[in-house]
Design a protein around this motif. Structure first.
Motif, PDB file in Angstrom:
ATOM      1  N   ALA A  68      -2.474   3.943  15.658  1.00 38.29           N
ATOM      2  CA  ALA A  68      -2.197   2.506  15.615  1.00 38.29           C
ATOM      3  C   ALA A  68      -1.009   2.125  14.747  1.00 38.29           C
ATOM      4  O   ALA A  68      -0.722   0.935  14.603  1.00 38.29           O
ATOM      5  N   THR A  69      -0.302   3.085  14.173  1.00 36.18           N
ATOM      6  CA  THR A  69       0.762   2.730  13.224  1.00 36.18           C
ATOM      7  C   THR A  69       2.146   2.658  13.845  1.00 36.18           C
ATOM      8  O   THR A  69       3.077   2.171  13.214  1.00 36.18           O
ATOM      9  N   ASP A  70       2.296   3.134  15.072  1.00 35.04           N
ATOM     10  CA  ASP A  70       3.619   3.149  15.704  1.00 35.04           C
ATOM     11  C   ASP A  70       3.489   2.900  17.208  1.00 35.04           C
ATOM     12  O   ASP A  70       2.416   3.069  17.795  1.00 35.04           O
ATOM     13  N   GLY A  71       4.621   2.548  17.807  1.00 32.30           N
ATOM     14  CA  GLY A  71       4.753   2.562  19.253  1.00 32.30           C
ATOM     15  C   GLY A  71       3.714   1.778  20.010  1.00 32.30           C
ATOM     16  O   GLY A  71       3.372   0.631  19.682  1.00 32.30           O
ATOM     17  N   ILE A  72       3.176   2.403  21.049  1.00 30.18           N
ATOM     18  CA  ILE A  72       2.219   1.742  21.930  1.00 30.18           C
ATOM     19  C   ILE A  72       0.963   1.339  21.171  1.00 30.18           C
ATOM     20  O   ILE A  72       0.430   0.238  21.361  1.00 30.18           O
ATOM     21  N   GLY A  73       0.452   2.208  20.291  1.00 26.95           N
ATOM     22  CA  GLY A  73      -0.781   1.909  19.567  1.00 26.95           C
ATOM     23  C   GLY A  73      -0.665   0.669  18.709  1.00 26.95           C
ATOM     24  O   GLY A  73      -1.548  -0.199  18.707  1.00 26.95           O
ATOM     25  N   ARG A  74       0.428   0.554  17.971  1.00 28.04           N
ATOM     26  CA  ARG A  74       0.658  -0.631  17.139  1.00 28.04           C
ATOM     27  C   ARG A  74       0.763  -1.885  18.007  1.00 28.04           C
ATOM     28  O   ARG A  74       0.183  -2.933  17.695  1.00 28.04           O
ATOM     29  N   GLY A  91      -5.205   5.964  11.792  1.00 28.75           N
ATOM     30  CA  GLY A  91      -3.881   6.575  11.667  1.00 28.75           C
ATOM     31  C   GLY A  91      -3.840   7.518  10.488  1.00 28.75           C
ATOM     32  O   GLY A  91      -4.720   7.484   9.622  1.00 28.75           O
ATOM     33  N   ARG A  92      -2.812   8.326  10.433  1.00 25.44           N
ATOM     34  CA  ARG A  92      -2.758   9.339   9.370  1.00 25.44           C
ATOM     35  C   ARG A  92      -1.999   8.882   8.139  1.00 25.44           C
ATOM     36  O   ARG A  92      -2.078   9.503   7.085  1.00 25.44           O
ATOM     37  N   ASN A  93      -1.221   7.793   8.245  1.00 22.66           N
ATOM     38  CA  ASN A  93      -0.369   7.353   7.143  1.00 22.66           C
ATOM     39  C   ASN A  93      -0.923   6.076   6.527  1.00 22.66           C
ATOM     40  O   ASN A  93      -0.868   5.010   7.143  1.00 22.66           O
ATOM     41  N   PRO A  94      -1.471   6.142   5.309  1.00 19.81           N
ATOM     42  CA  PRO A  94      -2.068   4.952   4.691  1.00 19.81           C
ATOM     43  C   PRO A  94      -1.082   3.803   4.537  1.00 19.81           C
ATOM     44  O   PRO A  94      -1.435   2.634   4.744  1.00 19.81           O
ATOM     45  N   GLY A  95       0.162   4.108   4.187  1.00 20.99           N
ATOM     46  CA  GLY A  95       1.163   3.066   4.015  1.00 20.99           C
ATOM     47  C   GLY A  95       1.448   2.328   5.308  1.00 20.99           C
ATOM     48  O   GLY A  95       1.535   1.092   5.345  1.00 20.99           O
ATOM     49  N   LYS A  96       1.587   3.070   6.398  1.00 24.10           N
ATOM     50  CA  LYS A  96       1.843   2.444   7.695  1.00 24.10           C
ATOM     51  C   LYS A  96       0.626   1.647   8.172  1.00 24.10           C
ATOM     52  O   LYS A  96       0.771   0.570   8.769  1.00 24.10           O
ATOM     53  N   LEU A  97      -0.571   2.167   7.908  1.00 19.87           N
ATOM     54  CA  LEU A  97      -1.777   1.417   8.270  1.00 19.87           C
ATOM     55  C   LEU A  97      -1.822   0.080   7.548  1.00 19.87           C
ATOM     56  O   LEU A  97      -2.143  -0.961   8.138  1.00 19.87           O
ATOM     57  N   GLY A  99       0.714  -1.597   6.494  1.00 21.03           N
ATOM     58  CA  GLY A  99       1.734  -2.449   7.075  1.00 21.03           C
ATOM     59  C   GLY A  99       1.299  -3.088   8.373  1.00 21.03           C
ATOM     60  O   GLY A  99       1.552  -4.284   8.615  1.00 21.03           O
ATOM     61  N   VAL A 100       0.630  -2.307   9.224  1.00 20.29           N
ATOM     62  CA  VAL A 100       0.143  -2.863  10.495  1.00 20.29           C
ATOM     63  C   VAL A 100      -0.948  -3.900  10.244  1.00 20.29           C
ATOM     64  O   VAL A 100      -1.015  -4.922  10.927  1.00 20.29           O
ATOM     65  N   CYS A 101      -1.792  -3.654   9.248  1.00 15.49           N
ATOM     66  CA  CYS A 101      -2.815  -4.648   8.889  1.00 15.49           C
ATOM     67  C   CYS A 101      -2.182  -6.000   8.561  1.00 15.49           C
ATOM     68  O   CYS A 101      -2.661  -7.057   8.989  1.00 15.49           O
ATOM     69  N   LYS A 102      -1.102  -5.964   7.777  1.00 15.29           N
ATOM     70  CA  LYS A 102      -0.424  -7.203   7.420  1.00 15.29           C
ATOM     71  C   LYS A 102       0.153  -7.886   8.661  1.00 15.29           C
ATOM     72  O   LYS A 102       0.083  -9.116   8.806  1.00 15.29           O
ATOM     73  N   GLU A 103       0.718  -7.087   9.569  1.00  8.94           N
ATOM     74  CA  GLU A 103       1.260  -7.664  10.806  1.00  8.94           C
ATOM     75  C   GLU A 103       0.153  -8.296  11.646  1.00  8.94           C
ATOM     76  O   GLU A 103       0.337  -9.377  12.215  1.00  8.94           O
ATOM     77  N   VAL A 113      -9.945  -6.684  10.022  1.00 12.79           N
ATOM     78  CA  VAL A 113      -9.332  -5.369  10.214  1.00 12.79           C
ATOM     79  C   VAL A 113      -9.954  -4.359   9.262  1.00 12.79           C
ATOM     80  O   VAL A 113     -10.088  -4.621   8.060  1.00 12.79           O
ATOM     81  N   ARG A 114     -10.319  -3.217   9.809  1.00 12.86           N
ATOM     82  CA  ARG A 114     -10.720  -2.067   9.013  1.00 12.86           C
ATOM     83  C   ARG A 114      -9.784  -0.911   9.352  1.00 12.86           C
ATOM     84  O   ARG A 114      -9.259  -0.837  10.468  1.00 12.86           O
ATOM     85  N   THR A 115      -9.586  -0.014   8.411  1.00 14.79           N
ATOM     86  CA  THR A 115      -8.695   1.124   8.646  1.00 14.79           C
ATOM     87  C   THR A 115      -9.412   2.431   8.331  1.00 14.79           C
ATOM     88  O   THR A 115     -10.299   2.491   7.465  1.00 14.79           O
ATOM     89  N   VAL A 116      -9.009   3.467   9.047  1.00 15.72           N
ATOM     90  CA  VAL A 116      -9.508   4.822   8.810  1.00 15.72           C
ATOM     91  C   VAL A 116      -8.308   5.756   8.747  1.00 15.72           C
ATOM     92  O   VAL A 116      -7.546   5.867   9.713  1.00 15.72           O
TER      93      VAL A 116
END
Length: 339
Positions: A68-74, A91-97, A99-103, A113-116
């Motif tokens: 979910a952090t890039d491309g089609i998933g985001r 997603g594997r990158n906490p920082g990118k996750l 960022g997507v949460c904020k978006e 929103v929850r993240t894993v």
């Protein structure tokens, strides 16, 4: 003495019978025209007129999106949030996750929103993905516990960093492709589908690839194409298994989309942005077990279907070899007789 022909006799003369082969030919032509017209009209409806389903009402309030952090998933995550779903982002990158949460919250303030954090490519302790993969799936299961999860989007995918012959692909690369595209996708689906079937509603979207469907072969990306063929067959089989339990399973087939995984560079009317593709993809959820969401991709598939397999195979082989050789030149490596 001259003979006299009476006009009435001419009128009474029987007309020559129409040959049966001509009648059969016309019938076949009319049938083909009706079938073609019906297929074309059905495609127009799917591509432009058919409305998307009310996902919250039909399936549930929460959606799980992997990769979910890039491309089609985001882009799909943002589109689902705008349509009123709450999200569990994997997603594997906490920082990118983060960022997507904020978006997501900016685009849809009411969205929860929850993240894993989960690296789907992490090596396992055994051939079927033990160790970190099992722990990651357990974290996803824990994150959705008690939630009305109605939709899973298995979007995360992996491919080679560059085109390569089968024997040239490092073990770590093709094994990671297998773990992400096959093992992780299967395990996450197994973790979520039982609850969907138990409540009698749900949807699973597995993201496939044109490499396994549109063309007969995808040389120099053999393992990647094979994993996407698995995704396609798994999806269509699960669609049959779970349809009568209220769970719609679908394989969506993108061709090239302007993401970092796409090897195509430059602008093209046939390469949509992730956001443009996501709108079409979300609108298709819950319909056919296999679909090509973006209408221009379906046009490409149609024209590809008109060509012999041998022509498509030669074209794909030449494309793959050219990309491989370009990378060899950049790295200063020899090709060991392969070209």
């Amino acid at each position: 003495m001259e003979s006299v022909v009476v006009a009435g006799d001419l009128a009474a003369a029987p007309a020559p019978a129409t040959p049966m082969w001509f009648v059969a030919l016309v019938a076949v032509g009319l049938h083909a025209a009706v079938v073609w017209a019906g297929t074309f009209l059905a495609w127009l409806r799917r591509a432009f007129l058919r409305p998307g389903k009310g996902l919250c009402r039909r399936y549930g309030e929460w959606a799980v999106v992997t990769g979910a952090t890039d491309g089609i998933g985001r882009a799909v995550a943002l589109e689902l949030a705008r349509r009123g779903l709450h999200l569990v982002l994997v997603g594997r990158n906490p920082g990118k996750l983060s960022g997507v949460c904020k978006e997501v919250r900016a685009a849809a303030p009411a969205c929860k929103v929850r993240t894993v954090v989960f690296d789907l490519a992490a090596p396992g302790d055994d051939d079927v993905g033990g160790g970190e993969l099992s722990r990651g799936v357990a974290r996803v299961a824990a994150a959705v516990e008690g939630l009305d999860v109605g939709l899973l989007v298995n979007n995360a995918g992996a491919t080679y960093p560059c085109a390569a012959y089968f024997h040239e692909v490092p073990d770590a690369v093709w094994e990671a492709v297998l773990r992400v595209n096959v093992v992780a996708a299967t395990r996450i689906a197994r973790a979520l589908v039982p609850a969907m079937a138990a409540k009698g509603r749900g949807a699973v979207v597995n993201v496939g690839s044109g490499s396994s469907v549109v063309v007969p072969a995808f040389p120099l990306y053999a393992v990647y194409a094979a994993t996407k063929a698995y995704v396609d067959q798994l999806s269509r089989s699960l669609h049959v298994e779970y349809k009568h339990h209220g769970v719609d399973v679908q394989c969506q087939i993108p061709l090239y989309v302007a993401t970092k995984m796409s090897p195509v560079q430059g602008n093209s009317p046939f390469i949509p942005s992730p956001e443009e593709y996501a709108k079409a993809a979300v609108r298709c959820i819950g319909y056919e077990p296999r679909c090509v969401p973006y209408w221009r991709h379906s046009i490409q598939w149609f024209f590809a279907s008109l060509l012999p397999d041998s022509v498509l195979n030669l074209w794909r082989l030449q494309v793959g070899i050219r990309k491989r050789n370009q990378m060899k030149v950049l790295l200063g490596e020899s090709d060991h007789g392969f070209s």
